[in-house]
Design an enzyme around this catalytic site. Structure first.
Site, PDB file in Angstrom:
ATOM      1  N   CYS A 187      -1.462  -9.477  -2.083  1.00  0.00           N
ATOM      2  CA  CYS A 187      -2.209  -8.517  -2.682  1.00  0.00           C
ATOM      3  C   CYS A 187      -2.183  -8.309  -4.029  1.00  0.00           C
ATOM      4  O   CYS A 187      -2.864  -8.053  -4.895  1.00  0.00           O
ATOM      5  CB  CYS A 187      -1.701  -7.215  -1.625  1.00  0.00           C
ATOM      6  SG  CYS A 187      -2.137  -7.079  -0.203  1.00  0.00           S
ATOM      7  N   GLU A 210      -0.358   0.262   1.569  1.00  0.00           N
ATOM      8  CA  GLU A 210      -0.286  -0.772   0.608  1.00  0.00           C
ATOM      9  C   GLU A 210      -1.293  -1.633   1.129  1.00  0.00           C
ATOM     10  O   GLU A 210      -1.590  -2.318   1.984  1.00  0.00           O
ATOM     11  CB  GLU A 210       1.138  -1.578   0.871  1.00  0.00           C
ATOM     12  CG  GLU A 210       1.244  -2.242  -0.540  1.00  0.00           C
ATOM     13  CD  GLU A 210       0.457  -3.623  -0.370  1.00  0.00           C
ATOM     14  OE1 GLU A 210      -0.356  -3.835  -1.000  1.00  0.00           O
ATOM     15  OE2 GLU A 210       1.106  -4.417   0.214  1.00  0.00           O
TER      16      GLU A 210
END
Length: 446
Positions: free
Chosen positions: A265, A231
């Protein structure tokens, strides 16, 4: 060599330091984690679930202490820090509540011959988790929660600036009744990571972090034939094509940009606004951004310097910056960049902090093209009053997640992950428990 230290970003003061693990300590921890797996995996799911549930309960019981720890480590405002602890607790509770159903045998209708067949979800063994600083508890929870429930065992290498939150989570697993070796915090250095991934005792690795770190870990995982989940970063588009409440849409946009002081993010980072809304949106957005900014520091002086260098480079190449202040240590004032063109280097970069990129788009087609014109593909946001348009745009976006007419819609049962340079694999929800499973076929003849 990594330095594991607590440096308060509000003051720059070093509050504590911790020694890195020796090579011998790394070797011992890997072996211990491997040896703990068979007995842990052999327990009934309900017994493992009881431990995972207690991990979540202890997060809540220690919420204030845990929140203070990450405020010291990476500057998160207290209310946000408590919210992170609570969300982490909810993840553990979710997997404890639903684990048995998720891990049940999956019958297959036999197409040829007699007998039966099932897919039996099984653990694979010891896993390495490499975690970042921006969500010190949440990132661990979405990796460790499902995998400990499955029966895997965990080696956890946290960010160097989060040693005390790392130790706090290890203590929680121990106090929740996890046997020795089921969850081990390891102050490993970057140089020691290859030896851990190379070990035949380690069966997989999950990393949340930068593209550079993800590329390095993926290369090692490929070299040693290990499953990997990544990720990585994101430069999520926030598309506004129409609205019947501009103030609410602006409020959502600000919330998307300022999540975790802009250090998420999947935060909205590029705001793509329909031409007929652009002027009014841009004025309201900037004012709301200023008024909503908490004044919290970024995670470190280094993080603020990096963002400052990116903003300066954007302006140098023709972008226009609107802001009210100047960086001061780790504190970085909110701002908006406009007039970014594809030849501006920052056009294709992720800005990790309270600075937004703002673009005017003619129509839906241009919005989709601009949204997809990036190496990233984590999340995205679409605001429109037209349901058919929402469906079209959601289908056209090359991202792992699309949120329509809302922000903050993440939850424990929603899978999280991206495409392209944002990584691969999923965490949370039913998909999150699938990544490090041996889906074993058992076929019985008639």
């Amino acid at each position: 060599m990594d330095i594991f230290a607590v440096v308060d970003p509000r003051t720059g003061e070093t509050l504590a330091t911790y020694p890195s693990a020796t090579d011998a300590e790394v070797t011992e921890a890997v072996l211990r984690t491997h040896q703990a797996h068979p007995a842990w995996a052999a327990l009934p799911v309900a017994e493992r679930a009881a431990v995972v549930r207690r991990v979540g309960e202890l997060h809540l019981e220690r919420a204030d202490e845990l929140a203070r720890t990450i405020t010291r480590e990476m500057g998160k405002p207290t209310a946000d820090a408590v919210g992170e602890v609570e969300f982490s607790a909810a993840i553990y509770a979710y997997y404890a509540d639903h684990g048995e159903a998720m891990l049940a045998d999956r019958p297959i209708d036999v197409a040829e011959g007699d007998g039966s067949a099932v897919i039996r979800p099984c653990s694979v063994g010891a896993l390495l988790g490499i975690m970042p600083w921006n969500y010190p508890y949440y990132q661990i929870a979405r990796f460790a929660g499902p995998n400990v429930l499955v029966g895997n065992t965990i080696l956890l290498k946290h960010a160097p600036q989060c040693p005390e939150s790392a130790l706090a989570v290890e203590a929680i697993f121990r106090d929740a009744g996890a046997p020795d070796g089921v969850y081990t915090n390891l102050f490993a250095t970057v140089d020691q990571i290859e030896s851990i991934i190379a070990s035949p005792y380690v069966r997989g690795v999950s990393l949340t972090g930068s593209e550079r770190a993800g590329s390095a870990v993926a290369a090692l995982a490929g070299k040693y034939l290990k499953k990997v989940v990544l990720e990585l970063g994101g430069s999520d588009p926030f598309i506004v094509l129409s609205t019947d409440d501009l103030d609410a849409t602006v409020s959502a946009a600000v919330a998307a940009r300022l999540e975790n002081t802009g250090q998420a993010c999947n935060a909205g980072k590029r705001f793509l606004i329909a031409a007929d809304l652009y002027d009014e949106f841009s004025e309201r957005f900037y004012e709301a951004l200023r008024q909503s900014y908490s004044g919290a520091p970024l995670s470190s002086d280094r993080a603020a310097r990096t963002l400052g260098e990116q903003v300066a480079r954007a302006v140098e190449h023709g972008a226009v910056l609107r802001t009210d202040g100047s960086p001061d240590g780790a504190h970085f004032p909110p701002g908006v960049l406009t007039d970014l063109t594809p030849d501006n280097p920052v056009y294709r970069e992720e800005l990790f902090g309270p600075v937004a990129q703002l673009y005017r788009v003619r129509d839906e087609a241009e919005a989709v093209a601009l949204a997809n014109d990036t190496s990233f593909g984590l999340g995205s946001y679409v605001f429109t009053t037209d349901p058919e348009q929402a469906r079209r745009v959601a289908d056209a976006l090359d991202t792992g997640m699309v949120f329509v007419n809302g922000v903050g819609l993440d939850s424990v049962d929603m899978p999280f992950g991206g495409t392209k340079s944002s990584g691969f694999g999923r965490e949370l929800g039913t998909l999150g428990i699938e990544e490090f499973l041996n889906k074993k076929l058992i076929r019985v003849a008639g």
